[in-house]
Design a protein around this motif. Structure first.
Motif: not given
Length: 303
Positions: A193-202
Motif C-alpha cells: 500500500q503506497n510504499s508500505n509492504k507487509t507480509v501477513l501470516t495466518p
C-alpha cells in the motif's frame, strides 16, 4: 464508454503506452498495437500540387469560403469509418476481459481459469484477462472477496488502495470507500500500500482507514464470518459498519447527531434486518427508526 475513449486517445498519441497500460492492465495490448499500427498507416490520396495551388489562389481572389477537396473529404470519411470499425472489432472479438459482479445481499462463488476459487461478497466486482491468465494471474477487485488460491505463478489482487500478492493460500480482501483490509487465513500474503509492504501470516490483518494504517489484533478464525451470513468487526469505525449494513440489506442509513467515527466491535446477521440493527445500536446505546428503505440512527438518551 471511458475505456474506448482512452484507447482512441492512445491511438492519437494523447496518452502514452505506459499510461494506458496502467489504466487497463488486463487488456490485450499486442492486438491493440496492431490496430493502432494499421490505422496510422492509412494513406491519403495523392493530389496535384499545381492544380491545388491554382485553385487556392483563385478562391482567395474571389474571397469564397474555404472548401475541403472532395478527395480529402472522402479519405476522412473512410479513415473515420475504418478506425471505428477496427476499434469496435477489438472490443467485440479481441477483448478478453472477464468480469463478475454481485448485487445487494448477494454472494457468488467463482472458479478462475487455474481452478482457484473466489467468493464475492455483496456489491463487489472482480475482473481479469482470461487470455493472459496462465502467465499473469492478476485480477482487479472492487468490494470484498475471499480467495482460495491454487499454488503456481504469482497471484495478484489489485485494488484502488493497494495490491496483494501470493503464490498459493487463503485470504480475504476488502476494498470499499476509504477502507482497505486484508486478512490471511492460510500460508502468507504480501500486501503493498503506497510504499508500505507487509507480509501477513495466518491470523494477521492489514487495515487502512481513511488513508491511515491501523493496527489490528490477531484473529482466531479459519475464514471470514460473512461466508456464514454474518459480518464481524474488530474495533472498526461505526461508519464502516453502517456501510456494510447497507451492502447486506437494501436500505439507506442516516445518523442523526451521532459520531460515526466511534469504534465498534461486534457482529450482525445477514438474515434479519431488525436483529442486525439491534446488534449494532444496542451496544452503542443508540436506537433506530425504519421508514420503508430508509433507516435513521439516533441517540435515544438525547431524545
Amino acid at each position: 464508454m471511458q475505456k474506448e475513449k482512452d484507447i482512441l486517445k492512445w491511438f492519437n498519441g494523447e496518452i502514452s503506452s505506459e499510461e494506458i497500460q496502467q489504466l487497463y492492465p488486463n487488456e490485450d495490448f499486442e492486438t491493440l498495437q496492431k490496430i493502432g499500427f494499421y490505422s496510422k498507416h492509412l494513406q491519403a490520396p495523392k493530389l496535384d500540387k499545381h492544380k491545388a495551388l491554382q485553385a487556392f489562389k483563385h478562391k482567395q481572389t474571389k474571397k469564397t469560403p474555404k472548401v475541403i477537396p472532395l478527395q480529402i473529404k472522402t479519405f476522412l470519411r473512410v479513415a473515420a469509418v475504418l478506425i471505428v470499425f477496427l476499434t469496435a472489432s477489438y472490443f467485440i472479438f479481441f477483448n478478453n476481459t472477464k468480469s463478475f459482479s454481485t448485487a445487494v445481499a448477494q454472494t457468488e462463488t467463482l472458479q478462475l481459469p487455474d481452478d482457484s476459487e473466489v467468493i464475492l461478497n455483496a456489491q463487489s466486482n472482480i475482473s481479469f484477462n482470461k487470455k493472459t491468465w496462465k502467465d499473469h494471474r492478476t485480477l482487479n477487485l472492487d468490494g470484498e472477496a475471499f480467495f482460495k488460491v491454487k499454488k503456481g505463478q504469482k497471484f495478484t489482487v489489485q485494488t484502488s488502495v493497494g495490491f496483494v500478492q501470493v503464490l498459493g493460500t487463503q485470504f480475504n480482501v476488502k476494498a470499499r470507500d476509504n477502507f482497505f483490509e486484508v486478512t490471511c487465513y492460510e500460508g502468507s500474503v504480501s500486501v503493498t500500500q503506497n510504499s508500505n509492504k507487509t507480509v501477513l501470516t495466518p491470523g494477521k490483518t492489514f487495515r487502512v482507514v481513511n488513508g491511515t494504517i491501523v493496527n489490528v489484533e490477531d484473529l482466531n478464525s479459519n475464514a471470514p464470518s460473512w461466508l456464514l451470513k454474518e459480518s464481524s468487526f474488530n474495533n472498526v469505525p461505526l461508519w464502516q459498519v453502517i456501510n456494510e449494513l447497507q451492502v447486506q440489506y437494501d436500505i439507506v442509513i442516516t445518523a442523526k447527531n451521532i459520531d460515526v467515527s466511534v469504534p465498534f466491535t461486534g457482529s450482525f446477521t445477514h438474515t434479519n434486518k431488525n436483529i442486525a440493527l439491534q446488534a449494532v445500536t444496542i451496544p452503542l446505546k443508540l436506537s433506530y427508526k425504519i421508514n420503508g428503505k430508509n433507516v435513521e440512527l439516533y441517540n435515544y438518551e438525547a431524545e
